[in-house]
Scaffold this motif. Structure first.
Motif, PDB file in Angstrom:
ATOM      1  N   ALA A   1      -1.291  -1.240  -5.149  1.00 52.87           N
ATOM      2  CA  ALA A   1      -1.523  -0.640  -3.830  1.00 52.87           C
ATOM      3  C   ALA A   1      -2.941  -0.888  -3.328  1.00 52.87           C
TER       4      ALA A   1
ATOM      5  N   ALA B   1       4.809  -0.067  -3.971  1.00 52.99           N
ATOM      6  CA  ALA B   1       3.938  -0.506  -5.069  1.00 52.99           C
ATOM      7  C   ALA B   1       4.604  -0.259  -6.424  1.00 52.99           C
TER       8      ALA B   1
ATOM      9  N   ARG C   1       3.210   3.743  -1.616  1.00 50.51           N
ATOM     10  CA  ARG C   1       3.329   4.082  -3.039  1.00 50.51           C
ATOM     11  C   ARG C   1       4.686   3.673  -3.629  1.00 50.51           C
TER      12      ARG C   1
ATOM     13  N   ARG D   1       0.827  -1.222   0.000  1.00 48.46           N
ATOM     14  CA  ARG D   1       0.000   0.000   0.000  1.00 48.46           C
ATOM     15  C   ARG D   1       0.858   1.267   0.000  1.00 48.46           C
TER      16      ARG D   1
END
Length: 161
Positions: free
Chosen positions: A58, A24, A21, A19
């Motif tokens: 994410a 991800a 950023r 999750r």
């Protein structure tokens, strides 16, 4: 308690926060590098895993694990748990192409097998020989075949604990 970290075949494998950023984005980069190669092996121009971006990763409800070695994150394992059946699906298994055939995929599959599920499932293209050999060596058995909307012939494999 769920397994969140392990050393398999000398590789550090741990659960990662997909999750986040930046995480991800790195997971997506690794998956895209591996899936571009798989798409070439399968002889297809349109390959659904390549349509997933960092926002999709994410937002996923799945669990993500990563294999680390010299140079950082080298492999990704995405697990879709199905607690009602004590089962899980390997939704993604990807290793940077320059690190393929060095044990990362095997280590990630062994890690998945060690997770507390009675049944583990995975699907792959029927022409993806390296993946098929990897799963068969790990004790997975072909259960059925299908064609995707893109015309990719796939096999679904299962392994019981």
């Amino acid at each position: 308690m769920a397994v969140t970290t392990a050393v398999r075949r000398g590789f550090d494998i741990r659960r990662v926060n997909h999750r986040d950023r930046a995480t991800a984005e790195v997971l997506t980069e690794v998956m895209h590098a591996a899936y571009r190669l798989e798409a070439r092996k399968l002889g297809v121009d349109t390959f659904p895993p390549l349509a997933r971006g960092p926002d999709d990763v994410a937002a996923s409800a799945n669990d993500f694990y990563a294999s680390f070695g010299p140079g950082g994150l080298l492999g990704v394992l995405e697990i879709e748990p199905d607690p009602a059946e004590s089962a899980a699906t390997i939704a993604s298994l990807a290793v940077l192409p320059e690190h393929a055939a060095h044990g990362h995929g095997t280590a990630l599959v062994e890690f998945a097998i060690a997770l507390p599920f009675a049944l583990l499932r995975v699907s792959t293209g029927t022409h993806n020989e390296p993946a098929l050999k990897l799963y068969e060596r790990a004790g997975f058995v072909a259960r059925d075949w299908e064609s995707s909307p893109e015309g990719i012939r796939r096999v679904r494999l299962e392994r019981r604990a």
